[in-house]
Motif scaffolding. Structure first.
Motif: not given
Ligand code: GSH
Length: 223
Positions: A123-145
């Motif tokens: 949604g429009p909340d920048p903090e929520a967006q930042a959280r989602v961005k960080a969480a997806t980056a972590d998940r992607i890194a975990d999947c590669w590992a």
């Protein structure tokens, strides 16, 4: 003469492993440039062949449309068996080939739909967006590992010959953190993707479709 294949795609996008495959196969193709993330005009170019308005989409010489990057890659490799770009049915490597060809779009590529535009789920909340961005980056890194821990590469992920899986990993691993975290978390595949980057048969292709600009592996990396 009409080119045999048409690929809807864009620089640095999911069409790049498909284009690289067609290049290695020596097949004639034209690219309809449609960077869908730029907005409605670009999406409209691909909507007639893919109602998801996503690239890549391949139109075969027979006029069939195939969407979904992994399906296109497997189909191309299977339909040009002499090139050896996939283990054939009956090859002992086939199961792991299908496993990882499915894992990448299901577990990694699909996360970029959110990561590239976090507002889609946050949604429009920048903090929520930042959280989602960080969480997806972590998940992607975990999947590669996780994948790296499960594969036993030779020169390439499935052994000593290059397959479309190597092309797929070489491209998808360049998104997001530009391989910074990929190199840390997937050291075995790191050697493979560097080998794919350096493949002389693809040098001109990479330069044109996904260039290795100076500092590309770290510049602008955002996790
Ligand atoms: N599941 C699809 C995903 C394709 C995809 O997400 N493509 C991106 C470009 S790399 C796209 O067109 N994004 C625009 C959007 O989803 O709105 C596949 O594997 O081909």
């Amino acid at each position: 003469m009409k080119p045999a294949y048409t690929i809807y795609g864009a620089l640095g996008s999911g069409s790049v492993p498909v284009e690289a495959t067609l290049t290695l196969l020596g097949q004639a193709y034209t690219v309809v440039e449609a960077p869908t993330w730029e907005g409605e005009t670009e999406q409209a170019k691909v909507a007639s062949v893919n109602p998801m308005k996503q690239i890549p989409a391949l139109v075969t010489p027979q006029g069939e449309t195939i969407t979904e990057s992994a399906a296109i890659l497997i189909w191309l490799a299977d339909n040009h068996p002499a090139a050896g770009l996939a283990p054939a049915i009956g090859d002992p490597r086939r199961g792991q080939f299908l496993r990882w060809m499915t894992f990448i779009p299901a577990s990694i590529y699909s996360l970029f739909w959110v990561r590239d535009e976090p507002a889609r789920l946050a949604g429009p909340d920048p903090e929520a967006q930042a959280r989602v961005k960080a969480a997806t980056a972590d998940r992607i890194a975990d999947c590669w590992a996780m994948m790296d821990a499960q594969v036993e590469p030779g020169a390439y992920i499935l052994g000593e010959t290059l397959t479309v899986l190597d092309l797929y990993v070489a491209v998808v691993s360049r998104w997001g953190s530009r391989r910074v975290r990929f190199y840390e978390r997937a050291p075995k595949m790191a050697d493979v993707v560097r080998r794919v980057d350096a493949d002389p048969r693809l040098a001109e292709f990479w330069e044109r479709r996904f260039p290795f600009v100076e500092d590309w592996e770290s510049k602008g990396a955002s996790g």
